[in-house]
Scaffold this active site. Structure first.
Site, mmCIF file in Angstrom:
data_model
loop_
_atom_site.group_PDB
_atom_site.id
_atom_site.type_symbol
_atom_site.label_atom_id
_atom_site.label_comp_id
_atom_site.label_asym_id
_atom_site.label_seq_id
_atom_site.Cartn_x
_atom_site.Cartn_y
_atom_site.Cartn_z
ATOM 1 N N ASN A 91 0.816 -1.222 0.000
ATOM 2 C CA ASN A 91 0.000 0.000 0.000
ATOM 3 C C ASN A 91 0.853 1.277 0.000
ATOM 4 O O ASN A 91 0.551 2.247 0.702
ATOM 5 C CB ASN A 91 -0.953 0.009 1.200
ATOM 6 N N ARG A 227 -5.124 -13.533 1.253
ATOM 7 C CA ARG A 227 -6.318 -13.610 2.082
ATOM 8 C C ARG A 227 -7.291 -14.636 1.503
ATOM 9 O O ARG A 227 -7.121 -15.095 0.379
ATOM 10 C CB ARG A 227 -6.962 -12.224 2.177
#
Length: 359
Positions: A91, A227
């Protein structure tokens, strides 16, 4: 030094915003990249730079998703700083903070900002695997296996490579740092290893290069799971940035040419034409994301099945679905299931071929 800075920053953060030149309505990215050059010499800019130094981890990196210019959880940041767990390239973290420190140093000449930048360089050099890849977190997070994966997700590795290219090439915004020849050489070597890793992780089907997964196993280099809803796949999103970087190499080798051409062909064959991904809201404000018919527009899915080559979508149960409409509200409306970034690849490709006389 950091203990002293911590006390200074806590006091500064207690000041009313009117005394700090209120920039709270701006994004962190805008502050780093788009403020006037003179602003980076301001008292507020220096104070913000000191905040970054205070919370730079003991390994040299920074955590992600922190709005340094607004409000900070000091207790949580202190834990991250001391352990290093939480330092990441994900990010836009770490490379963005590095860019900010370089700009404040250029404007002020304050040596502590140069030292902070150099410490971060040591972090990204240390974090690189021998095979050229970078983990999402360094050190990897305990009990989070994918944090050790070679990470292309959200352009994590790409951002590091661009920073290393800037360092080795002595980019204009870094010139005031007077980086040593040895450091620039180390950055160049790390960049080359990173490109090697990109080529080595490119997914091949019947021996032909295609695209990449969002993350790859750090040892086997095969596509890896992150994830629950981010399964091993062909990734439309992350692959676009990697191809554009390969096309920026000044002297592409035959292997690089094959990698670019293979990826371009994959994008061309997996485009979803005359479509657009939209998120509509009803009168009650309830969101409803969907793929709609839109002549002249085209998209690519975020994930494509490694066996069938078809788009797939997942809820947090990790079960593949055939359409985004089959997902629950949380993941359906809270994730970027379709992207348009490969369009830039396809528009750049003809110019790249012409530039390098590629048939």
């Amino acid at each position: 030094m950091k203990k002293v800075l911590f006390a200074i920053i806590v006091a500064a953060m207690a000041l009313p915003l009117s005394a700090q030149d209120d920039i709270s309505k701006l994004s962190w990215g805008r502050i780093v990249n788009k403020m006037p050059a003179s602003w980076y010499a301001s008292e507020h800019a220096v104070r913000l730079g000191d905040t970054l130094l205070t919370y730079q981890t003991d390994r040299g990196g920074w955590p992600k998703n922190v709005k340094w210019h607004i409000r900070i959880n000091h207790d949580e940041m202190q834990k991250i700083r001391k352990t290093g767990i939480g330092a990441t390239i994900d990010n836009n973290a770490t490379t963005t903070e590095m860019r900010y420190l370089a700009k404040v140093y250029a404007a002020t000449g304050l040596q502590r900002f140069r030292e902070g930048f150099l410490y971060a360089v040591s972090y990204i050099l240390e974090a690189q695997y021998d095979n050229g890849g970078w983990p999402q977190f360094y050190p990897p997070r305990p009990n989070v296996p994918y944090s050790a994966c070679i990470t292309y997700n959200d352009n994590a590795t790409l951002n590091v490579l661009l920073m290393l290219r800037d360092i080795s090439g002595n980019a204009d915004y870094l010139k005031s740092l007077a980086l040593s020849d040895s450091l620039r050489t180390a950055a160049s070597a790390a960049f080359d290893r990173g490109i090697r890793c990109i080529l080595d992780t490119q997914i091949k089907v019947n021996g032909k290069p295609t695209v990449w997964c969002a993350q790859h196993d750090a040892v086997t280099l095969v596509p890896a799971k992150a994830r629950a809803y981010e399964l091993p796949s062909f990734s439309g999103a992350e692959s676009a940035g990697l191809v554009l970087l390969l096309m920026e190499l000044p002297n592409p080798t035959p292997e690089v040419v094959a990698a670019v051409q293979g990826a371009v062909e994959w994008f061309e064959s997996h485009v979803i034409a005359d479509s657009k991904f939209v998120c509509r809201q009803d009168n009650a404000g309830v969101s409803d994301a969907m793929l709609v018919h839109s002549p002249g527009n085209h998209v690519w899915a975020r994930f494509y099945d490694l066996d069938t080559g078809e788009p797939f979508f997942c809820d947090r149960d990790g079960i593949k679905r055939n359409s985004v409409e089959q997902l629950g509200d949380d993941r359906r409306n809270g994730y970027g299931w379709y992207i348009t970034s490969p369009d830039k690849v396809l528009k750049t490709y003809p110019k790249w071929k012409k530039k390098h006389n590629i048939i």
